[in-house]
Scaffold this motif. Sequence first.
Motif, short mmCIF file in Angstrom:
data_model
loop_
_atom_site.label_atom_id
_atom_site.label_comp_id
_atom_site.label_asym_id
_atom_site.label_seq_id
_atom_site.Cartn_x
_atom_site.Cartn_y
_atom_site.Cartn_z
N UNK A 23 2.11 -9.91 -3.75
CA UNK A 23 1.34 -9.16 -3.90
C UNK A 23 0.14 -8.16 -2.88
N UNK A 24 0.35 -6.93 -2.25
CA UNK A 24 -0.74 -6.72 -1.67
C UNK A 24 -1.80 -5.34 -2.34
N UNK A 31 2.15 2.07 0.77
CA UNK A 31 3.02 0.77 1.44
C UNK A 31 4.51 1.67 1.31
N UNK A 32 4.70 1.84 2.34
CA UNK A 32 6.15 1.66 3.11
C UNK A 32 7.40 1.06 3.07
N UNK A 98 4.41 -2.70 5.02
CA UNK A 98 4.15 -1.93 5.82
C UNK A 98 2.92 -1.22 4.65
N UNK A 99 1.72 -0.72 5.62
CA UNK A 99 0.56 -0.51 4.91
C UNK A 99 -0.04 0.33 5.96
N UNK A 100 -0.39 2.06 5.14
CA UNK A 100 -1.25 2.56 4.81
C UNK A 100 -2.65 2.72 4.99
N UNK A 101 -3.75 2.23 4.92
CA UNK A 101 -5.22 2.12 5.07
C UNK A 101 -5.18 3.31 4.62
N UNK A 102 -6.48 3.07 4.00
CA UNK A 102 -7.46 4.13 3.38
C UNK A 102 -8.00 4.86 4.16
#
Length: 120
Positions: A23-24, A31-32, A98-102
Amino acid sequence: QVHVVESGGGLVQPGGSLRLSCAASGSIFSINNMGWYRQAPGKNRELVAVITTGASTNYADSVKGRFTISRDNAKNTVYLQMNSLKFEDTAVYYCYADVLTDSLHRYDAWGQGTQVTVSS
């Protein structure tokens, strides 16, 4: 900040099954890909399976037909169902997202790893 936490590892006999979860959480905009790598003692880390947002999957040849990756986008969670486990599946399994943050910073967030041991 993004946190990735794996669970579900353990000791299993050859031919048995385990299900890993990952879990992220945190400052996630989107998330990609999500996926699993593993690293056995004395070996390089290797890709096990990856899944896209649209649920397209790719597997290492060594696990095809035995492992299944899936994800729940609403929960930012990825799973790895491992069946017909073999001695050579013994490794530490790492999850990544593979995360794109706020703040629109994109990077691969990794978990701390979970041990899977296949032994009789």
